[in-house]
Design a protein around this motif. Structure first.
Motif, short mmCIF file in Angstrom:
data_model
loop_
_atom_site.label_atom_id
_atom_site.label_comp_id
_atom_site.label_asym_id
_atom_site.label_seq_id
_atom_site.Cartn_x
_atom_site.Cartn_y
_atom_site.Cartn_z
N ASP A 1 0.84 -1.19 0.00
CA ASP A 1 0.00 0.00 0.00
C ASP A 1 0.88 1.24 0.00
N TYR A 2 0.27 2.40 0.11
CA TYR A 2 1.01 3.67 0.02
C TYR A 2 2.11 3.78 1.06
N LYS A 3 1.79 3.49 2.31
CA LYS A 3 2.79 3.64 3.38
C LYS A 3 3.94 2.65 3.23
N TRP B 1 3.58 5.49 -9.13
CA TRP B 1 3.03 4.41 -8.29
C TRP B 1 2.48 4.99 -6.98
N LEU B 2 3.23 5.92 -6.38
CA LEU B 2 2.77 6.54 -5.13
C LEU B 2 1.44 7.27 -5.33
N SER B 3 1.32 7.97 -6.45
CA SER B 3 0.09 8.73 -6.71
C SER B 3 -1.11 7.82 -6.86
N LEU C 1 -1.36 4.65 -5.43
CA LEU C 1 -1.64 4.01 -4.14
C LEU C 1 -2.18 5.02 -3.12
N LYS C 2 -1.80 6.28 -3.29
CA LYS C 2 -2.30 7.32 -2.39
C LYS C 2 -3.81 7.48 -2.51
N LYS C 3 -4.36 7.07 -3.65
CA LYS C 3 -5.81 7.15 -3.86
C LYS C 3 -6.55 6.00 -3.20
N THR D 1 -4.26 -0.74 -3.80
CA THR D 1 -3.16 -1.60 -3.33
C THR D 1 -2.55 -2.26 -4.55
N GLU E 1 5.59 14.47 -2.15
CA GLU E 1 4.59 13.93 -1.24
C GLU E 1 4.34 14.85 -0.03
#
Length: 249
Positions: free
Chosen positions: A142-144, A181-183, A185-187, A190, A227
């Motif tokens: 996931d994002y974290k 990828w971060l953008s 998963l931030k939504k 997963t 971020e």
């Protein structure tokens, strides 16, 4: 947007030594519903001639040449603008896929209704010799978790555009794939991993990933300036990034 079609995003610059093997690895896929969009970022070698020969044989292969050298992010974005598939996959002009790569991954995504997936990959040298180094992947991230280190190899990622509610583009920030990828998963999405080697990454002498100091600086910039992570949290993620980097190498 064509259902089940995979649009393969391939930036290219002076890749005459490798591009043919890259194209062949796509043509030999057991999953045949694809288009390969090759963006020539003003190559000065014979890359264009090699690609054009394949374009004449297979109309699924598209060749577009930039008017000027704009870099890998711009090349990928031009390919994305010309993509018509439900799925987006990324394959640089010196990397290759195993024959079952797309079939395995698309079936995995359709069966489980996943938006983004990735796989393990193996390193090879400039002469296609395996380096006996496999990069394994977790079952999901996931994002974290992704902030602790980029475990999504760009050459392995597939995205289902129908499940992502914004335009897929590269930002131009260094480590642009990681930013994307971060953008996603931030939504709340997963990313799901297939811990099976389905791609080969070429570890060349001038690979960006080979410069650990630059990579660390780019990662820190993403934490703080992209971020907007508070300093104390950024330090925490950066320490984890360092630890994971040691494990990876």
């Amino acid at each position: 947007m064509k259902k089940n079609l995979v649009s393969i995003i391939t930036p290219m610059y002076n890749s005459e030594k490798f591009i043919e093997a890259t194209i062949k690895s796509v043509i030999e896929q057991t999953y045949q519903d694809w288009e390969m969009i090759i963006i020539d970022d003003c190559s000065t070698d014979k890359s264009a001639n090699i690609v054009k020969a394949y374009v004449e044989k297979d109309d699924r292969i598209k060749y577009i040449r930039n008017k000027s050298n704009l870099g890998v992010s711009s090349a990928r974005n031009l390919a994305l603008e010309n993509a018509s598939g439900q799925f987006l996959a990324f394959l640089d002009s010196d990397d290759i896929w195993t024959k079952e790569k797309l079939e395995t991954q698309i079936n995995f995504m359709n069966k489980n209704n996943y938006a983004i997936t990735f796989t393990s990959y193996e390193l090879m040298d400039e002469n296609n010799k395996p380096l006996n180094k496999v990069i394994p992947v977790p079952k999901n991230v996931d994002y974290k978790k992704l902030l602790k280190g980029n475990v999504l190899g760009c050459l392995t990622v597939v995205i289902d555009q129908t499940k992502i509610n914004f335009d897929i583009r590269m930002s131009g920030v260094r480590h642009e794939d990681y930013v994307l990828w971060l953008s996603i998963l931030k939504k709340g999405h997963t990313a799901h991993g297939i811990n099976e080697v389905l791609a080969l990454y070429r570890k060349s002498s001038n690979s960006l990933s080979g410069n650990k100091i630059k990579a660390a600086k780019w990662t820190w910039n993403i934490y703080r300036n992209v971020e907007k992570i508070p300093l104390h949290k950024a330090i925490y993620y950066f320490i984890n990034y360092g630890i994971n980097g040691i494990k990876k190498s």
